[in-house]
Design a protein around this motif. Structure first.
Motif, PDB file in Angstrom:
ATOM      1  N   HIS A 171      -9.789  -3.888  -7.821  1.00 39.21           N
ATOM      2  CA  HIS A 171      -8.693  -4.829  -7.576  1.00 39.21           C
ATOM      3  C   HIS A 171      -7.809  -4.919  -8.812  1.00 39.21           C
ATOM      4  O   HIS A 171      -8.313  -4.901  -9.937  1.00 39.21           O
ATOM      5  CB  HIS A 171      -9.250  -6.231  -7.273  1.00 39.21           C
ATOM      6  CG  HIS A 171      -8.176  -7.288  -7.290  1.00 39.21           C
ATOM      7  ND1 HIS A 171      -7.403  -7.559  -6.186  1.00 39.21           N
ATOM      8  CD2 HIS A 171      -7.717  -8.088  -8.293  1.00 39.21           C
ATOM      9  CE1 HIS A 171      -6.519  -8.504  -6.517  1.00 39.21           C
ATOM     10  NE2 HIS A 171      -6.688  -8.837  -7.785  1.00 39.21           N
TER      11      HIS A 171
ATOM     12  N   ASP B  22      -1.091  -8.093  -8.389  1.00 40.48           N
ATOM     13  CA  ASP B  22       0.140  -7.425  -7.934  1.00 40.48           C
ATOM     14  C   ASP B  22       1.413  -7.981  -8.565  1.00 40.48           C
ATOM     15  O   ASP B  22       2.504  -7.488  -8.296  1.00 40.48           O
ATOM     16  CB  ASP B  22       0.230  -7.458  -6.400  1.00 40.48           C
ATOM     17  CG  ASP B  22       0.350  -8.875  -5.848  1.00 40.48           C
ATOM     18  OD1 ASP B  22       0.435  -9.840  -6.641  1.00 40.48           O
ATOM     19  OD2 ASP B  22       0.362  -9.014  -4.608  1.00 40.48           O
TER      20      ASP B  22
ATOM     21  N   GLU C 127      -4.217 -15.354  -0.027  1.00 42.21           N
ATOM     22  CA  GLU C 127      -2.979 -14.883   0.626  1.00 42.21           C
ATOM     23  C   GLU C 127      -3.281 -14.086   1.900  1.00 42.21           C
ATOM     24  O   GLU C 127      -2.397 -13.876   2.726  1.00 42.21           O
ATOM     25  CB  GLU C 127      -2.159 -14.013  -0.349  1.00 42.21           C
ATOM     26  CG  GLU C 127      -2.876 -12.740  -0.741  1.00 42.21           C
ATOM     27  CD  GLU C 127      -2.017 -11.753  -1.553  1.00 42.21           C
ATOM     28  OE1 GLU C 127      -0.909 -11.428  -1.116  1.00 42.21           O
ATOM     29  OE2 GLU C 127      -2.496 -11.312  -2.620  1.00 42.21           O
ATOM     30  N   HIS C 128      -4.512 -13.599   2.052  1.00 42.77           N
ATOM     31  CA  HIS C 128      -4.860 -12.778   3.221  1.00 42.77           C
ATOM     32  C   HIS C 128      -5.567 -13.561   4.320  1.00 42.77           C
ATOM     33  O   HIS C 128      -5.944 -12.996   5.338  1.00 42.77           O
ATOM     34  CB  HIS C 128      -5.735 -11.594   2.790  1.00 42.77           C
ATOM     35  CG  HIS C 128      -5.062 -10.687   1.812  1.00 42.77           C
ATOM     36  ND1 HIS C 128      -3.910  -9.998   2.116  1.00 42.77           N
ATOM     37  CD2 HIS C 128      -5.355 -10.369   0.522  1.00 42.77           C
ATOM     38  CE1 HIS C 128      -3.526  -9.286   1.056  1.00 42.77           C
ATOM     39  NE2 HIS C 128      -4.378  -9.503   0.077  1.00 42.77           N
TER      40      HIS C 128
ATOM     41  N   ARG D 271      -1.677  -1.358 -11.865  1.00 44.09           N
ATOM     42  CA  ARG D 271      -1.512  -1.004 -10.443  1.00 44.09           C
ATOM     43  C   ARG D 271      -1.314   0.501 -10.299  1.00 44.09           C
ATOM     44  O   ARG D 271      -1.814   1.117  -9.363  1.00 44.09           O
ATOM     45  CB  ARG D 271      -0.303  -1.744  -9.833  1.00 44.09           C
ATOM     46  CG  ARG D 271      -0.486  -3.240  -9.687  1.00 44.09           C
ATOM     47  CD  ARG D 271      -1.338  -3.667  -8.527  1.00 44.09           C
ATOM     48  NE  ARG D 271      -0.749  -3.434  -7.223  1.00 44.09           N
ATOM     49  CZ  ARG D 271      -1.262  -3.892  -6.089  1.00 44.09           C
ATOM     50  NH1 ARG D 271      -2.393  -4.607  -6.092  1.00 44.09           N
ATOM     51  NH2 ARG D 271      -0.679  -3.638  -4.937  1.00 44.09           N
TER      52      ARG D 271
HETATM   53 MG    MG Z   1      -3.481  -7.532  -3.624  1.00 42.19          MG
END
Ligand code: MG
Ligand code: DAT
Length: 150
Positions: free
Chosen positions: A115, A118, A51-52, A85
């Motif tokens: 990590h 999310d 996604e990055h 998270r």
């Molecule tokens: Mg992330």
């Protein structure tokens, strides 16, 4: 119950905080149902952080996450994605609250130690990148009846 993917990154293994991270997960009442130390190759790094791709920090992120051993885990519990998270803290450790892993141990965003998935969709995707179904173990914690009201 939810399952989420959690990983101690190379800075966390190098700095010897693997035990600290595991302790916090266990103390919270979450259950580690899979765990392994491994080195991530470039292909897995790019898929994990897909996604990055295209962002200015992507190349550094890939080279960092492949630079040393990581400890990958599947963590289970009620609302495990959000609970993990919260234990991990904000992406930038400078802004992460005290009491969170990043808040207590880190300063720089590119060295934020841990990590955590999310969302539930990310968790499913990331778990399947790192673990086979056979590597995820089903067992009961003896305190489960006290951790959950129902
Ligand atoms: Mg992330
Ligand atoms: P998180 O790890 O909190 O889910 P993210 O998914 O937005 O955060 O980013 C993935 C990782 O990329 C993050 O843990 C550290 C790095 N990163 C994010 N934003 C960055 C930035 N602005 N500069 C450098 N590294 C960054």
């Amino acid at each position: 119950m939810e399952q989420t993917f959690l990983m101690v990154k190379p800075d966390g293994t190098a700095r010897g905080i693997v035990g600290e991270v595991i302790s916090r997960i266990e103390a919270k009442g979450l259950k580690i149902v899979a765990m392994k130390m491994m080195e991530i190759d470039e292909g897995l790094a790019k898929r994990h952080y897909g996604e990055h791709e295209g962002k200015p920090f992507f190349a550094d992120l890939v080279s960092f996450i492949t630079s040393g051993p990581v400890v990958a885990m599947v963590v289970e519990g009620r609302e495990a994605v959000n609970v993990c998270r919260a234990l991990i803290g904000a992406t930038d450790p400078k802004e992460a609250g005290p009491g969170t892993i990043r808040g207590d141990f880190g300063i720089d965003v590119g060295r934020n130690l841990v990590h955590g998935s999310d969302s539930l969709a990310s968790a499913e995707r990331e778990i399947s990148l790192f673990f086979t179904p056979e590597e995820i173990i089903e067992y009961k914690r003896t305190d489960e009846d006290w951790l959950y009201e129902n």
